[in-house]
Design an enzyme around this catalytic site. Structure first.
Site, PDB file in Angstrom:
ATOM      1  N   GLY A 247       0.816  -1.209   0.000  1.00  0.00           N
ATOM      2  CA  GLY A 247       0.000   0.000   0.000  1.00  0.00           C
ATOM      3  C   GLY A 247       0.851   1.261   0.000  1.00  0.00           C
ATOM      4  N   PHE A 248       1.897   1.271   0.827  1.00  0.00           N
ATOM      5  CA  PHE A 248       2.806   2.424   0.937  1.00  0.00           C
ATOM      6  C   PHE A 248       2.062   3.716   1.276  1.00  0.00           C
ATOM      7  CE2 PHE A 248       4.989  -0.235  -2.450  1.00  0.00           C
ATOM      8  CZ  PHE A 248       5.853  -0.862  -1.561  1.00  0.00           C
ATOM      9  N   GLY A 475       2.103  -6.783   4.211  1.00  0.00           N
ATOM     10  CA  GLY A 475       3.279  -7.371   3.581  1.00  0.00           C
ATOM     11  C   GLY A 475       4.525  -7.173   4.421  1.00  0.00           C
ATOM     12  N   THR A 476       4.349  -6.463   5.539  1.00  0.00           N
ATOM     13  CA  THR A 476       5.495  -6.094   6.367  1.00  0.00           C
ATOM     14  C   THR A 476       5.900  -7.190   7.334  1.00  0.00           C
ATOM     15  OG1 THR A 476       3.857  -5.067   7.784  1.00  0.00           O
ATOM     16  CG2 THR A 476       5.044  -3.619   6.290  1.00  0.00           C
ATOM     17  N   ARG A 632      13.971  -2.137  19.639  1.00  0.00           N
ATOM     18  CA  ARG A 632      14.143  -3.561  19.320  1.00  0.00           C
ATOM     19  C   ARG A 632      13.448  -3.900  18.006  1.00  0.00           C
ATOM     20  NH1 ARG A 632      11.876  -7.732  23.479  1.00  0.00           N
ATOM     21  NH2 ARG A 632      14.021  -8.304  23.958  1.00  0.00           N
ATOM     22  N   ASN A 635      11.545  -8.821  14.717  1.00  0.00           N
ATOM     23  CA  ASN A 635      12.028  -9.828  13.769  1.00  0.00           C
ATOM     24  C   ASN A 635      13.031  -9.148  12.840  1.00  0.00           C
ATOM     25  OD1 ASN A 635      12.418 -11.576  11.608  1.00  0.00           O
ATOM     26  ND2 ASN A 635      10.288 -12.308  11.638  1.00  0.00           N
ATOM     27  N   THR A 638      12.454  -9.507   8.902  1.00  0.00           N
ATOM     28  CA  THR A 638      11.431  -8.682   8.252  1.00  0.00           C
ATOM     29  C   THR A 638      11.745  -7.197   8.439  1.00  0.00           C
ATOM     30  OG1 THR A 638      10.036  -8.905  10.219  1.00  0.00           O
ATOM     31  CG2 THR A 638       9.594 -10.407   8.401  1.00  0.00           C
ATOM     32  N   GLY A 705       9.074   0.428  15.770  1.00  0.00           N
ATOM     33  CA  GLY A 705       8.522   0.322  14.415  1.00  0.00           C
ATOM     34  C   GLY A 705       9.541   0.699  13.359  1.00  0.00           C
ATOM     35  N   GLU A 708       9.017   2.970   7.784  1.00  0.00           N
ATOM     36  CA  GLU A 708       9.245   4.127   6.917  1.00  0.00           C
ATOM     37  C   GLU A 708      10.649   4.728   6.982  1.00  0.00           C
ATOM     38  OE1 GLU A 708       4.863   5.286   8.499  1.00  0.00           O
ATOM     39  OE2 GLU A 708       5.526   5.934   6.561  1.00  0.00           O
TER      40      GLU A 708
HETATM   41 MO1  MOS Z   1       2.455   4.810   5.618  1.00  0.00          MO
HETATM   42  S1  MOS Z   1       2.499   6.413   4.290  1.00  0.00           S
HETATM   43  O1  MOS Z   1       1.726   5.574   6.948  1.00  0.00           O
HETATM   44  O2  MOS Z   1       1.440   3.682   4.863  1.00  0.00           O
END
Ligand code: MOS
Length: 743
Positions: A247-248, A475-476, A632, A635, A638, A705, A708
């Site tokens: 999606g991005f 997909g992440t 941390r 994984n 990924t 996280g 991005e």
């Molecule tokens: Mo990201 S631009 O918050 O999917």
């Protein structure tokens, strides 16, 4: 956080686990939206405006209606009455209340939907859609290029957004008094998300209940939006998105095709499936807006930053407002007492822009990190040394301490891995055969956020676990890290954990966006586990139970068993004894007071080697080294993959990607042949290092996280490396060969 032994923690968290849904995806078992077919299904195909601005005067539908298989055509004159619903990325940032499909006959952009043809097959629907004739009144004063509005000096064009302006100290006076200063403009072209899986909706009504399958980054968000749009209670809407082909940011919010599809399904009393074409993707599902930026920096002779002005401007749309706040992160990046930032918007005749991976910040980072390189050249100072000199040991904007910040180690490690000490600062001084080599670097950064989340945790009588949350895996690797977490909490092997995501009827979970899904979801899973465990303990301590009269506090959970002293019971046995198939519980977790005590942000450093071969005019990225501090990594496999993907998109911003419009306002490179993205042949040697400093102020898992941050810094590092190789300062992204040759 409850854990049984340190051993299982080692085994499950911070462990390189392949995606648990990998086999399903590779064998065709993953049910992507466009693959879904419902009994008695029909097919929708949108008709799009072929003018860029004006009014739709009339539609000629007779020929289309008489085409084979056509069931109906929906448009302004026969559409249902609906309500608008806001697009809110986070509660405090209400960005947009986009227009509904067919709301009126005003045309705001090329590609705006003017009708939806529904037929018995996809080919019939498409064939009929091509027969719809539209009559328009044209307005010629449309705008698709904001760069044309920039005078090249002084203030940026556009309307200033008061909520985006912030200042620290007195940036104007400090700039006047600075020994060294720069004042430069930067721009980045519009980029499209160009995801593999097209947007698609399959909608079905059963009585007054709507189920919609959608390729979505936010099933709960879309459920709530549809509830508002149709004026029906949220529990009567179900949005399902089990798997999405990325999606991005382009699938964070719902686009009009979903609403048209749901209306058509209700009116026809049959399921309707609409899959956008690649061209329609580029016309009507958002993009990273073109941005214009101006940066002024003042420093003393030693390189200490005295003043930063960062003014930004991005495209927005009359069909839906979007503010990318490109200058928003600048006050948090470096230790500087005088900082002033603003952001402006200009409406263009395009569909509404939307977030695209590292929205705003990656654009702003390009300008700031390129400007710092320019300042370093003026100071005759190493660009890395300039940054290190201005390290912010607390958040300069809020004054709060960082929850955890290892940027200095990122700079040092990445520089060492890259071999930065071998850099010759003189442009063009490093060569290898026909190629001129350039080194460049930039700081990377992304805010660390967390939201409210609920989850369900269940123990089943067959020994398997159920973990469910109304978020989704885009997909992440969300399925995988949720399974790792459940395994960590219980000692039950990952193969026995059934993770359910991508369904809005599950306990409310977050958008998969902003890099906050991990930090948001895992604490809720942990809370639901605690709740389910206390139910098990209640069963065990009840009258006649194995631990009758034992204080639940004294019972421990170890590897699938309840244990007290030298006595224990298998959870599966406990369930059988009580004739139960499942013991489950729902619980929530949310950020707390720590939000007022610390500033949460991830940092990294990226170093790039480019090679310029002037004989054949070839520019390529040869090496990228990135060291990232995200707390941390649940994984690392990924997580590294996310950073690598971000680097690819950063190369896209820096060298390849731009939507181009013709004189009629049509984005003519609206396909994957003409819209250039980095491909395998463009890929450099990529070395990603993840530091491992769990951030327990952020959540009990220490994870901030990673979706991005990998993209940030890359375009600037490329541009800075191009300067080092060629002596040409490229301030307008992407750096195409044409621009480089004519610079
Ligand atoms: Mo990201 S631009 O918050 O999917």
């Amino acid at each position: 956080m409850t854990t049984d032994t340190g051993k299982t923690r080692e085994h499950n968290l911070s462990a390189e686990k392949p995606r648990i849904d990998g086999t399903l995806k590779l064998t065709g078992g993953a049910d992507y939206t466009a693959d879904r077919n419902l009994p008695n299904q029909t097919y929708g195909y949108p008709v799009t405006s072929t003018i860029t601005k004006g009014r739709l005067v009339s539609l000629e539908l007779d020929e289309a209606l008489n085409m084979p298989g056509v069931l109906d055509i929906f448009h302004h004159d026969n559409f249902d009455k609906l309500s608008r619903s806001p697009n809110s990325f986070a509660e405090e940032n209400l960005t947009s209340e986009p227009r509904l499909p067919f709301e009126d006959n005003e045309i705001h952009y090329q590609g705006q939907y003017i009708a939806l043809v529904v037929a018995d097959t996809f080919n019939h629907a498409r064939a009929a859609a091509l027969k719809v004739k539209a009559n328009y009144e044209h307005d010629d004063d449309f705008l698709t290029d904001i760069k044309a509005l920039d005078r090249g000096e002084g203030e940026l064009p556009g309307e200033e957004q008061p909520g985006d302006a912030s200042s620290l100290g007195d940036a104007d006076s400090a700039l006047k008094g600075a020994a060294v200063s720069i004042d430069q403009r930067y721009s980045i072209a519009q980029e499209n998300h160009s995801v593999m899986e097209m947007h698609a909706s399959v909608a079905q009504w059963e009585n007054d209940m709507l189920t919609i399958y959608e390729s979505s980054q936010g099933v709960v968000f879309q459920r709530n939006a549809l509830s508002k749009i149709f004026g029906i209670p949220p529990e009567k809407v179900t949005v399902i998105s089990h798997f999405i082909g990325s999606g991005f940011g382009g699938k964070l919010f719902m686009w009009p095709h979903a609403i048209m599809t749901a209306v058509a399904a209700r009116r026809l009393g049959r399921p309707v499936k609409t899959v956008l074409s690649r061209q329609q993707e580029y016309l009507a599902t958002g993009y990273r807006p073109t941005s214009l930026q101006r940066i002024r920096i003042g420093a003393d002779d030693s390189g200490k930053l005295l003043s930063i002005h960062h003014d930004g401007c991005n495209e927005s749309s009359p069909a839906g407002k979007h503010d990318d706040t490109v200058s928003g992160a600048t006050p948090k990046m470096y230790n500087c007492d005088n900082v002033a930032v603003t952001n402006r918007l200009i409406d263009v005749n395009k569909c509404p822009p939307c977030p695209m991976r590292a929205p705003g910040e990656s654009s702003g980072n390009f300008a700031l990190e390129t400007a710092l390189d320019e300042l370093a050249v003026k100071l005759e100072m190493d660009p890395l040394a300039l940054r290190k000199k201005n390290f912010a040991d607390k958040d300069p904007a809020s004054g709060l301490p960082w929850s955890s910040n290892h940027l200095q180690e990122c700079w040092d490690n990445a520089a060492k891995r890259f071999g930065w000490d071998k850099r010759n600062a003189t442009p063009g001084a490093m060569t290898d055969g026909d190629e001129i080599i350039g080194y460049g670097m930039a700081t990377q950064s992304w805010e660390a956020m967390r939201q409210h989340c609920s989850a369900r945790f269940g123990f089943r009588s067959d020994g398997s676990l159920l973990v469910a949350c109304g978020t989704q895996d885009i997909g992440t690797g969300t399925y995988t890290i949720v399974a790792q977490t459940a395994s960590e909490l219980t000692g039950v092997p990952i193969e026995m954990i059934d993770v359910r995501l991508g369904d809005s009827s599950l306990p409310s979970g977050p958008l998969s966006g902003g890099s906050f899904a991990t930090s948001t979801v895992l604490p809720a899973v942990s809370a639901a586990f605690d709740e389910a465990l206390s139910q098990l303990k209640s069963l065990a301590t009840a009258e006649g139970g194995v631990f009758e009269n034992v204080d639940p506090e004294n019972i421990e959970f170890q590897g699938g068993r309840l244990v007290q002293g030298d006595r224990s019971v298998e959870v599966t046995q406990l369930l059988k004894d009580n004739q139960l198939g499942l013991v489950d519980a729902e619980a929530s977790a949310q950020p707390g007071d720590e939000q007022n005590q610390y500033s949460f942000r991830s940092f990294g450093a990226v170093f790039v080697e480019i090679r310029w071969d002037p004989g054949i005019s070839r520019l390529r990225v040869a090496r990228v080294v990135s060291t990232i501090d995200i707390g941390r990594a649940i994984n690392p496999m990924t997580a590294r993959n996310q950073v690598e993907g971000g680097i690819v998109m950063g190369m896209g911003m820096g060298m390849f990607e731009q939507s181009e419009f013709d004189h009629n306002g049509y984005p003519y490179n609206n396909n994957l042949a003409d819209y250039i993205v980095p491909v395998n042949a463009d890929m450099p040697d990529v070395d990603v290092e993840l530091l491992d400093y769990p951030d327990y102020h952020h959540n009990a898992f220490g994870a901030r996280g990673v979706g991005e941050i990998g993209l940030t810094g890359v375009a600037a590092a490329i541009s800075n490396a191009v300067y080092n190789a060629t002596g040409k300062r490229m301030r307008d992204m992407p750096i195409s060969i044409e621009k480089l040759l004519s610079a």
